[in-house]
Design a protein around this motif. Structure first.
Motif, PDB file in Angstrom:
ATOM      1  N   LYS A   1       0.720  -1.272  -0.089  1.00 45.39           N
ATOM      2  CA  LYS A   1       0.114   0.038  -0.041  1.00 45.39           C
ATOM      3  C   LYS A   1       0.877   1.363   0.079  1.00 45.39           C
ATOM      4  O   LYS A   1       0.535   2.180  -0.720  1.00 45.39           O
ATOM      5  N   LEU A   2       2.059   1.243   0.801  1.00 49.88           N
ATOM      6  CA  LEU A   2       2.890   2.230   0.570  1.00 49.88           C
ATOM      7  C   LEU A   2       4.354   2.200   0.130  1.00 49.88           C
ATOM      8  O   LEU A   2       4.943   1.058   0.638  1.00 49.88           O
ATOM      9  N   PHE A   3       4.528   2.836  -0.916  1.00 52.28           N
ATOM     10  CA  PHE A   3       5.881   2.399  -1.667  1.00 52.28           C
ATOM     11  C   PHE A   3       6.800   3.836  -1.418  1.00 52.28           C
ATOM     12  O   PHE A   3       6.507   4.907  -1.560  1.00 52.28           O
ATOM     13  N   ARG A   4       8.102   3.388  -1.007  1.00 57.69           N
ATOM     14  CA  ARG A   4       9.054   4.215  -0.854  1.00 57.69           C
ATOM     15  C   ARG A   4      10.266   3.906  -1.771  1.00 57.69           C
ATOM     16  O   ARG A   4      10.862   2.785  -1.224  1.00 57.69           O
ATOM     17  N   VAL A   5      10.856   4.729  -2.669  1.00 57.64           N
ATOM     18  CA  VAL A   5      11.640   4.380  -3.658  1.00 57.64           C
ATOM     19  C   VAL A   5      12.439   5.251  -3.772  1.00 57.64           C
ATOM     20  O   VAL A   5      12.628   6.421  -4.137  1.00 57.64           O
ATOM     21  N   PHE A   6      13.864   4.780  -3.706  1.00 56.85           N
ATOM     22  CA  PHE A   6      15.061   5.674  -3.893  1.00 56.85           C
ATOM     23  C   PHE A   6      16.055   5.018  -5.116  1.00 56.85           C
ATOM     24  O   PHE A   6      16.459   3.996  -4.809  1.00 56.85           O
ATOM     25  N   GLU A   7      16.214   5.903  -5.979  1.00 60.84           N
ATOM     26  CA  GLU A   7      16.922   5.366  -7.269  1.00 60.84           C
ATOM     27  C   GLU A   7      17.898   6.511  -7.522  1.00 60.84           C
ATOM     28  O   GLU A   7      17.627   7.642  -8.017  1.00 60.84           O
ATOM     29  N   PRO A   8      19.317   6.276  -7.456  1.00 55.56           N
ATOM     30  CA  PRO A   8      20.207   7.176  -7.952  1.00 55.56           C
ATOM     31  C   PRO A   8      20.592   7.096  -9.440  1.00 55.56           C
ATOM     32  O   PRO A   8      21.107   8.267  -9.843  1.00 55.56           O
ATOM     33  N   GLY A   9      20.386   6.141 -10.130  1.00 55.62           N
ATOM     34  CA  GLY A   9      20.948   6.108 -11.502  1.00 55.62           C
ATOM     35  C   GLY A   9      20.063   5.700 -12.818  1.00 55.62           C
ATOM     36  O   GLY A   9      20.317   5.644 -13.876  1.00 55.62           O
ATOM     37  N   ILE A  10      18.714   5.516 -12.333  1.00 57.80           N
ATOM     38  CA  ILE A  10      17.698   4.990 -13.290  1.00 57.80           C
ATOM     39  C   ILE A  10      16.563   5.504 -13.252  1.00 57.80           C
ATOM     40  O   ILE A  10      16.125   5.708 -11.879  1.00 57.80           O
ATOM     41  N   VAL A  11      15.634   5.562 -14.111  1.00 59.23           N
ATOM     42  CA  VAL A  11      14.242   5.904 -14.026  1.00 59.23           C
ATOM     43  C   VAL A  11      13.754   4.613 -13.360  1.00 59.23           C
ATOM     44  O   VAL A  11      13.770   3.361 -13.982  1.00 59.23           O
ATOM     45  N   VAL A  12      12.859   4.705 -12.329  1.00 56.11           N
ATOM     46  CA  VAL A  12      12.037   3.662 -11.515  1.00 56.11           C
ATOM     47  C   VAL A  12      11.207   3.009 -12.812  1.00 56.11           C
ATOM     48  O   VAL A  12      10.557   3.572 -13.277  1.00 56.11           O
ATOM     49  N   GLY A  13      11.437   1.630 -12.520  1.00 56.18           N
ATOM     50  CA  GLY A  13      10.490   0.723 -13.505  1.00 56.18           C
ATOM     51  C   GLY A  13       9.015   1.335 -13.651  1.00 56.18           C
ATOM     52  O   GLY A  13       8.483   0.995 -14.758  1.00 56.18           O
ATOM     53  N   LEU A  14       8.309   1.555 -12.272  1.00 51.75           N
ATOM     54  CA  LEU A  14       7.010   1.886 -12.271  1.00 51.75           C
ATOM     55  C   LEU A  14       6.816   3.251 -13.279  1.00 51.75           C
ATOM     56  O   LEU A  14       5.673   3.161 -13.612  1.00 51.75           O
ATOM     57  N   LEU A  15       7.750   3.729 -13.582  1.00 51.20           N
ATOM     58  CA  LEU A  15       7.371   5.256 -14.361  1.00 51.20           C
ATOM     59  C   LEU A  15       7.856   5.159 -15.533  1.00 51.20           C
ATOM     60  O   LEU A  15       7.938   6.160 -16.403  1.00 51.20           O
ATOM     61  N   GLN A  16       8.781   3.968 -16.197  1.00 53.93           N
ATOM     62  CA  GLN A  16       9.390   3.908 -17.327  1.00 53.93           C
ATOM     63  C   GLN A  16       8.380   3.937 -18.422  1.00 53.93           C
ATOM     64  O   GLN A  16       7.174   3.401 -18.340  1.00 53.93           O
ATOM     65  N   THR A  17       8.656   4.474 -19.772  1.00 57.07           N
ATOM     66  CA  THR A  17       7.986   4.463 -20.818  1.00 57.07           C
ATOM     67  C   THR A  17       8.316   2.894 -21.591  1.00 57.07           C
ATOM     68  O   THR A  17       9.343   2.273 -21.178  1.00 57.07           O
ATOM     69  N   THR A  18       7.483   2.605 -22.538  1.00 60.01           N
ATOM     70  CA  THR A  18       7.603   1.363 -23.023  1.00 60.01           C
ATOM     71  C   THR A  18       9.127   1.280 -23.877  1.00 60.01           C
ATOM     72  O   THR A  18       9.723   0.386 -23.541  1.00 60.01           O
ATOM     73  N   GLU A  19       9.630   2.528 -24.517  1.00 61.57           N
ATOM     74  CA  GLU A  19      10.682   2.382 -25.251  1.00 61.57           C
ATOM     75  C   GLU A  19      11.717   2.419 -24.383  1.00 61.57           C
ATOM     76  O   GLU A  19      12.837   1.778 -24.427  1.00 61.57           O
ATOM     77  N   TYR A  20      11.967   3.209 -23.313  1.00 62.31           N
ATOM     78  CA  TYR A  20      12.920   3.312 -22.294  1.00 62.31           C
ATOM     79  C   TYR A  20      12.976   1.908 -21.715  1.00 62.31           C
ATOM     80  O   TYR A  20      14.227   1.354 -21.443  1.00 62.31           O
TER      81      TYR A  20
ATOM     82  N   GLY B   1      20.320   1.827  -5.067  1.00 58.47           N
ATOM     83  CA  GLY B   1      18.841   2.182  -4.853  1.00 58.47           C
ATOM     84  C   GLY B   1      18.170   1.235  -3.925  1.00 58.47           C
ATOM     85  O   GLY B   1      18.815  -0.189  -3.638  1.00 58.47           O
ATOM     86  N   PHE B   2      17.139   1.552  -3.435  1.00 59.05           N
ATOM     87  CA  PHE B   2      16.322   0.583  -2.532  1.00 59.05           C
ATOM     88  C   PHE B   2      14.745   1.001  -2.920  1.00 59.05           C
ATOM     89  O   PHE B   2      14.311   2.113  -2.897  1.00 59.05           O
ATOM     90  N   TRP B   3      14.081  -0.054  -2.547  1.00 60.89           N
ATOM     91  CA  TRP B   3      12.505  -0.089  -2.586  1.00 60.89           C
ATOM     92  C   TRP B   3      11.901  -0.481  -1.100  1.00 60.89           C
ATOM     93  O   TRP B   3      12.275  -1.477  -0.602  1.00 60.89           O
ATOM     94  N   ILE B   4      11.257   0.457  -0.381  1.00 66.66           N
ATOM     95  CA  ILE B   4      10.677  -0.114   0.764  1.00 66.66           C
ATOM     96  C   ILE B   4       9.232  -0.360   0.564  1.00 66.66           C
ATOM     97  O   ILE B   4       8.536   0.351  -0.008  1.00 66.66           O
ATOM     98  N   TYR B   5       8.505  -1.701   0.953  1.00 70.16           N
ATOM     99  CA  TYR B   5       7.497  -2.087   0.683  1.00 70.16           C
ATOM    100  C   TYR B   5       6.685  -2.110   1.956  1.00 70.16           C
ATOM    101  O   TYR B   5       7.083  -2.716   3.163  1.00 70.16           O
ATOM    102  N   ASN B   6       5.446  -1.040   2.246  1.00 70.07           N
ATOM    103  CA  ASN B   6       4.675  -0.808   3.558  1.00 70.07           C
ATOM    104  C   ASN B   6       5.911  -0.520   4.519  1.00 70.07           C
ATOM    105  O   ASN B   6       6.985   0.256   4.262  1.00 70.07           O
ATOM    106  N   ASP B   7       5.858  -1.063   5.934  1.00 70.03           N
ATOM    107  CA  ASP B   7       7.007  -0.867   6.891  1.00 70.03           C
ATOM    108  C   ASP B   7       7.506  -2.213   7.095  1.00 70.03           C
ATOM    109  O   ASP B   7       8.024  -2.496   8.287  1.00 70.03           O
ATOM    110  N   ALA B   8       7.424  -3.057   6.020  1.00 69.96           N
ATOM    111  CA  ALA B   8       7.847  -4.462   6.452  1.00 69.96           C
ATOM    112  C   ALA B   8       8.898  -5.340   5.776  1.00 69.96           C
ATOM    113  O   ALA B   8       9.528  -6.026   6.290  1.00 69.96           O
TER     114      ALA B   8
END
Length: 283
Positions: free
Chosen positions: A109-128, A220-227
């Motif tokens: 339900k809560l996503f916290r995502v830090f990425e230093p070098g690439i556009v996050v997968g959930l935000l990528q366009t098809t061609e990227y 980079g890292f992804w935090i899923y909820n607080d778990a």
């Protein structure tokens, strides 16, 4: 074969045996669980890692004994806590890896995502995404499933429009400059970020070049909820569940968010990069 993959094969075999003992076809079990039939096949054939939730509902559907259920849960938790070998995972197929991630996101339900070098997968366009997967395939000798992997990644993005979920993304400005695709693809990707950043349940922050950083960025890292925290390195995918580990990454994310530009200030950074490409933003 790695010990991780062997353990995944063993768990899949046990799940299949339970289904067959219950005289259920894969399709019938999928209908009971409200899954796609392909997920049953992926779990049984070790193309996807079963989660604790997966084995619990599976065991309930086939009326497994309590001690059998406990053993399956233990195996699933052990698999998720192991250091997963990226090369082995990619060889099992780019699309299967995306399905693994989609199942995890469906429980978040809560996503916290830090990425230093690439556009996050959930935000990528098809061609990227297509250019990213081509590079992944070359580096890891991944199975050639680029079209299928892109399709699943685009399907994953439907979750962004679920107002019951909250997304907080923080990226470095350098990630938006990094040329992982041709210039026209990069411009389209930046346009996409401008649009997604206006969604009411999405916070998109950019850390400008001139910001003083709270700590040295390593991964980079992804935090899923607080778990749980997912940390991807070049060779291992770390899954961290210890509360102290999770709390440390939450603090790190909050520190990076404090120096990031959000809302209009963040979009101003994106627009400036677009101008550098000689392109007026379309949003």
């Amino acid at each position: 074969m790695t010990s991780f993959q062997q353990a995944r094969i063993d768990l899949g075999s046990q799940l299949r045996q339970l289904r067959e003992a219950a005289h259920l076809s894969g399709k019938e079990l999928a209908e009971r669980l409200h899954w796609q039939p392909s997920k049953v096949s992926r779990l049984e054939n070790a193309r996807q890692t079963a989660t604790e939730d997966d084995v619990v509902v599976w065991a309930q559907a086939v009326q497994a004994a309590p001690e059998t259920t406990d053993e399956l849960i233990s195996q699933a938790i052990t698999l998720l806590e192991r250091h997963d070998d990226w090369k082995q995972r990619h060889r099992s197929g780019l699309a299967a890896l995306q399905e693994d991630i989609r199942d995890l996101e469906a429980r978040t339900k809560l996503f916290r995502v830090f990425e230093p070098g690439i556009v996050v997968g959930l935000l990528q366009t098809t061609e990227y995404a297509r250019h990213v997967f081509r590079k992944v395939k070359r580096l890891y000798s991944a199975a050639d499933q680029i079209d299928a992997a892109v399709r699943v990644r685009m399907q994953r993005q439907e979750i962004l429009y679920d107002r019951s979920r909250t997304f907080r993304f923080v990226v470095f400005e350098s990630a938006l400059h990094t040329r992982l695709a041709p210039a026209d693809v990069m411009r389209g990707q930046l346009d996409r970020l401008l649009a997604v950043s206006t969604l009411p349940n999405v916070e998109f922050g950019v850390i400008p070049f001139d910001a003083e950083l709270p700590s040295s960025p390593i991964n980079g890292f992804w935090i899923y909820n607080d778990a749980m925290v997912g940390v991807a390195t070049m060779t291992k995918d770390l899954v961290l569940r210890d509360p102290d580990d999770v709390a440390l990454y939450v603090r790190a994310f909050d520190d990076y968010a404090k120096v990031a530009a959000f809302d209009e200030a963040g979009r101003d950074v994106i627009i400036r990069i677009l101008h550098g490409h000689g392109r007026q933003p379309s949003h």
